[in-house]
Design a protein around this motif. Structure first.
Motif, PDB file in Angstrom:
ATOM      1  N   ALA A   1       0.821  -1.206   0.000  1.00 24.14           N
ATOM      2  CA  ALA A   1       0.000   0.000   0.000  1.00 24.14           C
ATOM      3  C   ALA A   1       0.860   1.264   0.000  1.00 24.14           C
ATOM      4  CB  ALA A   1      -0.933  -0.006   1.214  1.00 24.14           C
ATOM      5  N   VAL A   2       1.923   1.275   0.799  1.00 24.95           N
ATOM      6  CA  VAL A   2       2.815   2.443   0.825  1.00 24.95           C
ATOM      7  C   VAL A   2       3.496   2.614  -0.524  1.00 24.95           C
ATOM      8  CG1 VAL A   2       4.896   3.394   1.884  1.00 24.95           C
ATOM      9  CG2 VAL A   2       3.147   2.329   3.319  1.00 24.95           C
ATOM     10  N   GLY A   3       3.907   1.512  -1.157  1.00 21.53           N
ATOM     11  CA  GLY A   3       4.515   1.600  -2.476  1.00 21.53           C
ATOM     12  C   GLY A   3       3.553   2.157  -3.512  1.00 21.53           C
ATOM     13  N   ILE A   4       2.303   1.690  -3.487  1.00 23.57           N
ATOM     14  CA  ILE A   4       1.310   2.207  -4.434  1.00 23.57           C
ATOM     15  C   ILE A   4       1.054   3.691  -4.179  1.00 23.57           C
ATOM     16  CG2 ILE A   4      -1.083   2.020  -5.176  1.00 23.57           C
ATOM     17  CD1 ILE A   4      -0.954  -0.949  -4.533  1.00 23.57           C
ATOM     18  N   ALA A   5       0.945   4.074  -2.897  1.00 22.67           N
ATOM     19  CA  ALA A   5       0.704   5.476  -2.567  1.00 22.67           C
ATOM     20  C   ALA A   5       1.851   6.371  -3.039  1.00 22.67           C
ATOM     21  CB  ALA A   5       0.498   5.620  -1.065  1.00 22.67           C
ATOM     22  N   LEU A   6       3.095   5.912  -2.869  1.00 22.01           N
ATOM     23  CA  LEU A   6       4.247   6.684  -3.348  1.00 22.01           C
ATOM     24  C   LEU A   6       4.248   6.776  -4.875  1.00 22.01           C
ATOM     25  CD1 LEU A   6       7.089   5.365  -1.013  1.00 22.01           C
ATOM     26  CD2 LEU A   6       6.100   7.662  -1.032  1.00 22.01           C
ATOM     27  N   PHE A   7       3.885   5.694  -5.539  1.00 23.39           N
ATOM     28  CA  PHE A   7       3.842   5.724  -7.008  1.00 23.39           C
ATOM     29  C   PHE A   7       2.803   6.729  -7.502  1.00 23.39           C
ATOM     30  CE2 PHE A   7       1.910   4.120 -10.957  1.00 23.39           C
ATOM     31  CZ  PHE A   7       3.009   4.200 -11.798  1.00 23.39           C
TER      32      PHE A   7
ATOM     33  N   ILE B   1      -5.795  -8.057   0.809  1.00 22.14           N
ATOM     34  CA  ILE B   1      -6.405  -7.450  -0.371  1.00 22.14           C
ATOM     35  C   ILE B   1      -7.521  -6.496   0.029  1.00 22.14           C
ATOM     36  CG2 ILE B   1      -7.701  -7.964  -2.477  1.00 22.14           C
ATOM     37  CD1 ILE B   1      -6.211 -10.642  -2.590  1.00 22.14           C
ATOM     38  N   MET B   2      -8.257  -6.827   1.089  1.00 21.71           N
ATOM     39  CA  MET B   2      -9.380  -5.999   1.511  1.00 21.71           C
ATOM     40  C   MET B   2      -8.931  -4.699   2.161  1.00 21.71           C
ATOM     41  SD  MET B   2     -11.961  -8.927   2.995  1.00 21.71           S
ATOM     42  CE  MET B   2     -13.263  -7.741   3.289  1.00 21.71           C
ATOM     43  N   ILE B   3      -7.839  -4.729   2.931  1.00 21.53           N
ATOM     44  CA  ILE B   3      -7.403  -3.510   3.620  1.00 21.53           C
ATOM     45  C   ILE B   3      -6.452  -2.685   2.774  1.00 21.53           C
ATOM     46  CG2 ILE B   3      -7.680  -4.655   5.830  1.00 21.53           C
ATOM     47  CD1 ILE B   3      -4.665  -4.820   6.059  1.00 21.53           C
ATOM     48  N   LEU B   4      -5.998  -3.236   1.653  1.00 22.78           N
ATOM     49  CA  LEU B   4      -5.063  -2.517   0.785  1.00 22.78           C
ATOM     50  C   LEU B   4      -5.609  -1.162   0.332  1.00 22.78           C
ATOM     51  CD1 LEU B   4      -2.275  -2.855  -0.624  1.00 22.78           C
ATOM     52  CD2 LEU B   4      -3.516  -3.766  -2.590  1.00 22.78           C
ATOM     53  N   PRO B   5      -6.867  -1.047  -0.126  1.00 21.94           N
ATOM     54  CA  PRO B   5      -7.363   0.272  -0.552  1.00 21.94           C
ATOM     55  C   PRO B   5      -7.401   1.297   0.573  1.00 21.94           C
ATOM     56  CG  PRO B   5      -8.768  -1.483  -1.387  1.00 21.94           C
ATOM     57  CD  PRO B   5      -7.858  -2.108  -0.392  1.00 21.94           C
ATOM     58  N   ILE B   6      -7.736   0.868   1.790  1.00 17.62           N
ATOM     59  CA  ILE B   6      -7.817   1.806   2.904  1.00 17.62           C
ATOM     60  C   ILE B   6      -6.448   2.389   3.228  1.00 17.62           C
ATOM     61  CG2 ILE B   6      -8.427   2.050   5.344  1.00 17.62           C
ATOM     62  CD1 ILE B   6     -10.408  -0.231   4.973  1.00 17.62           C
ATOM     63  N   VAL B   7      -5.462   1.519   3.386  1.00 20.31           N
ATOM     64  CA  VAL B   7      -4.118   1.979   3.721  1.00 20.31           C
ATOM     65  C   VAL B   7      -3.548   2.824   2.588  1.00 20.31           C
ATOM     66  CG1 VAL B   7      -1.817   1.249   4.445  1.00 20.31           C
ATOM     67  CG2 VAL B   7      -3.808  -0.087   5.135  1.00 20.31           C
ATOM     68  N   THR B   8      -3.800   2.425   1.343  1.00 19.66           N
ATOM     69  CA  THR B   8      -3.278   3.173   0.199  1.00 19.66           C
ATOM     70  C   THR B   8      -3.879   4.567   0.123  1.00 19.66           C
ATOM     71  OG1 THR B   8      -2.957   1.113  -1.047  1.00 19.66           O
ATOM     72  CG2 THR B   8      -3.030   3.151  -2.300  1.00 19.66           C
ATOM     73  N   SER B   9      -5.196   4.673   0.276  1.00 17.36           N
ATOM     74  CA  SER B   9      -5.860   5.975   0.132  1.00 17.36           C
ATOM     75  C   SER B   9      -5.389   6.963   1.192  1.00 17.36           C
ATOM     76  CB  SER B   9      -7.380   5.788   0.220  1.00 17.36           C
ATOM     77  OG  SER B   9      -7.843   4.967  -0.831  1.00 17.36           O
ATOM     78  N   VAL B  10      -5.338   6.528   2.443  1.00 12.01           N
ATOM     79  CA  VAL B  10      -4.913   7.431   3.512  1.00 12.01           C
ATOM     80  C   VAL B  10      -3.439   7.820   3.342  1.00 12.01           C
ATOM     81  CG1 VAL B  10      -4.654   7.697   6.004  1.00 12.01           C
ATOM     82  CG2 VAL B  10      -6.642   6.499   5.087  1.00 12.01           C
ATOM     83  N   SER B  11      -2.589   6.855   3.027  1.00  8.67           N
ATOM     84  CA  SER B  11      -1.165   7.146   2.849  1.00  8.67           C
ATOM     85  C   SER B  11      -0.941   8.096   1.672  1.00  8.67           C
ATOM     86  CB  SER B  11      -0.384   5.849   2.623  1.00  8.67           C
ATOM     87  OG  SER B  11      -0.513   4.970   3.721  1.00  8.67           O
ATOM     88  N   ARG B  12      -1.691   7.896   0.600  1.00  8.25           N
ATOM     89  CA  ARG B  12      -1.551   8.780  -0.572  1.00  8.25           C
ATOM     90  C   ARG B  12      -1.894  10.224  -0.221  1.00  8.25           C
ATOM     91  NH1 ARG B  12      -6.034   7.454  -4.279  1.00  8.25           N
ATOM     92  NH2 ARG B  12      -7.093   8.939  -2.934  1.00  8.25           N
ATOM     93  N   GLU B  13      -2.989  10.422   0.509  1.00  7.69           N
ATOM     94  CA  GLU B  13      -3.366  11.781   0.888  1.00  7.69           C
ATOM     95  C   GLU B  13      -2.328  12.415   1.806  1.00  7.69           C
ATOM     96  OE1 GLU B  13      -5.803  13.426  -0.452  1.00  7.69           O
ATOM     97  OE2 GLU B  13      -6.252  11.658  -1.660  1.00  7.69           O
ATOM     98  N   VAL B  14      -1.720  11.619   2.670  1.00  6.68           N
ATOM     99  CA  VAL B  14      -0.674  12.148   3.547  1.00  6.68           C
ATOM    100  C   VAL B  14       0.551  12.552   2.738  1.00  6.68           C
ATOM    101  CG1 VAL B  14       0.921  11.560   5.408  1.00  6.68           C
ATOM    102  CG2 VAL B  14      -1.469  10.859   5.568  1.00  6.68           C
ATOM    103  N   PHE B  15       0.953  11.723   1.786  1.00  2.31           N
ATOM    104  CA  PHE B  15       2.136  12.032   0.978  1.00  2.31           C
ATOM    105  C   PHE B  15       1.919  13.281   0.128  1.00  2.31           C
ATOM    106  CE2 PHE B  15       3.183   7.228   0.996  1.00  2.31           C
ATOM    107  CZ  PHE B  15       3.765   7.368   2.242  1.00  2.31           C
ATOM    108  N   LEU B  16       0.681  13.508  -0.299  1.00  5.31           N
ATOM    109  CA  LEU B  16       0.396  14.693  -1.107  1.00  5.31           C
ATOM    110  C   LEU B  16       0.461  15.978  -0.291  1.00  5.31           C
ATOM    111  CD1 LEU B  16      -2.548  13.384  -3.333  1.00  5.31           C
ATOM    112  CD2 LEU B  16      -0.204  13.878  -4.051  1.00  5.31           C
ATOM    113  N   GLN B  17       0.444  15.865   1.041  1.00  4.58           N
ATOM    114  CA  GLN B  17       0.517  17.057   1.895  1.00  4.58           C
ATOM    115  C   GLN B  17       1.943  17.453   2.255  1.00  4.58           C
ATOM    116  OE1 GLN B  17      -2.286  18.738   2.456  1.00  4.58           O
ATOM    117  NE2 GLN B  17      -3.298  17.133   1.260  1.00  4.58           N
ATOM    118  N   VAL B  18       2.923  16.714   1.785  1.00  2.00           N
ATOM    119  CA  VAL B  18       4.317  17.062   2.085  1.00  2.00           C
ATOM    120  C   VAL B  18       4.628  18.444   1.494  1.00  2.00           C
ATOM    121  CG1 VAL B  18       6.728  16.413   1.753  1.00  2.00           C
ATOM    122  CG2 VAL B  18       4.985  14.649   2.100  1.00  2.00           C
TER     123      VAL B  18
END
Length: 331
Positions: A109-115, A191-208
């Motif tokens: 999830a962190v890798g997808i969010a960073l990508f 697989i079920m929790i992957l979207p949750i972790v990815t979405s939150v992590s992505r929004e956090v990375f976009l706030q850097v």
């Protein structure tokens, strides 16, 4: 020189303390909003206390009638002549399947969010982010049906490979048969929790802050060094929060686990052997046929899951509090 004609600046007004503001000086809308906010907070605390009191009361009734040790018994028979039931297998299955899910899902999830946030072109990032968010809305029963009809039949090859190379550990020994084990449940939960972790992590990375990234680039840092020195430290608390959200879903998932797992009240060394159980799966499968005392026993197991969830969230808050220097508010 006559200075009487020169206009003088008025003295600064003394700051008004909150206690000096009268009720009449507060707008009616502010009072209504204050009352609604305060009432919502109080109502939430009352609801949580009522749930805890109900679970505790019914659990005490069940534990008092239990003829075995509630925490160590490998059996669930609250309707017998001598009721015997325990949560040892359920606690083990819940914790192990959730740990497997977290180990698999969080790095991916962190890798997808960073990508999505730092590597993907804008034309690709938006549709990919939309698809990830859409996966979070898929009902758990759909995941369960997919897991039972597609995932389970196609995991025998992976199980055989793990047995060939890691079977000597005992943890990944495989004795053939349907892949309805805790390891399969962990993969499905990942697989079920992957979207949750990815979405939150992505929004956090976009706030850097962009200045942090541009400063690192100006010093000659590579794209990975920018992520390692600026993005990940800034988003560490957000990643922890996202992981705890995913863990909360993994701990309480019901229908998907009940559809995939072949339950039994045994704890084996191998994660690939069928059997085991979780709190939520056991409650869902046995509640409809349980009598009053059997329902009390299931509620007692639900109280344990309730406590585990509170402990997990409390631990997450402690971890985040210790890493305040990485939070967005202090960046």
């Amino acid at each position: 020189m006559d200075t009487s004609a020169i206009p003088q600046n008025p003295p600064p007004a003394a700051p008004v303390e909150p206690s000096e503001v009268s009720g009449k000086s507060v707008r009616p809308g502010d009072r209504v909003f204050l009352g609604l906010s305060r009432g919502s907070g109080i109502a939430l605390l009352v609801i949580m206390a009522a749930i805890a009191a109900f679970l505790t009361y019914r659990s005490v009734l069940a534990i008092q009638g239990d003829k075995a040790n509630f925490f160590t018994t490998f059996e669930w028979d609250p309707t017998g002549a001598e009721p015997k039931f325990g949560i040892a297998v359920l606690a083990f299955g819940t914790v192990v399947s959730s740990i497997i899910a977290m180990v698999i899902a969080v790095p991916v999830a962190v890798g997808i969010a960073l990508f999505i946030s730092h590597y993907a072109p804008r034309k690709l990032a938006s549709p990919l982010g939309y698809v990830i968010d859409l996966l979070a809305a898929v009902p758990s029963i759909i995941y369960g049906l997919w897991g039972a009809l597609f995932l389970v039949p196609h995991l025998s090859g992976l199980y055989s490979w793990l047995d060939d190379y890691l079977g000597w550990t005992g943890i990944f020994s495989y004795s053939q048969g349907a892949a309805r084990s805790l390891f399969t449940v962990g993969i499905l939960l990942a697989i079920m929790i992957l979207p949750i972790v990815t979405s939150v992590s992505r929004e956090v990375f976009l706030q850097v802050p962009k200045m942090h990234e541009e400063a690192a680039l100006a010093l000659g840092a590579t794209r990975w060094e920018v992520i390692r020195m600026s993005v990940l430290p800034f988003g560490r608390s957000g990643i922890i929060s996202a992981s705890m959200l995913g863990l909360g879903r993994a701990l309480g998932e019901t229908m998907a686990v009940a559809t995939v797992l072949s339950p039994s009240f045994l704890i084996g060394l191998s994660l690939l052997d069928p059997g085991g159980g979780t709190f939520a799966q056991n409650i869902a499968s046995k509640f409809s046929e349980a009598d009053t005392f059997g329902q009390d026993a299931l509620i007692a197991s639900g109280l344990v899951l309730f406590v585990i969830t509170l402990l997990v969230n409390g631990a997450a808050r402690l971890i985040i509090a210790r890493r305040k220097e990485y939070s967005g508010a202090n960046a």
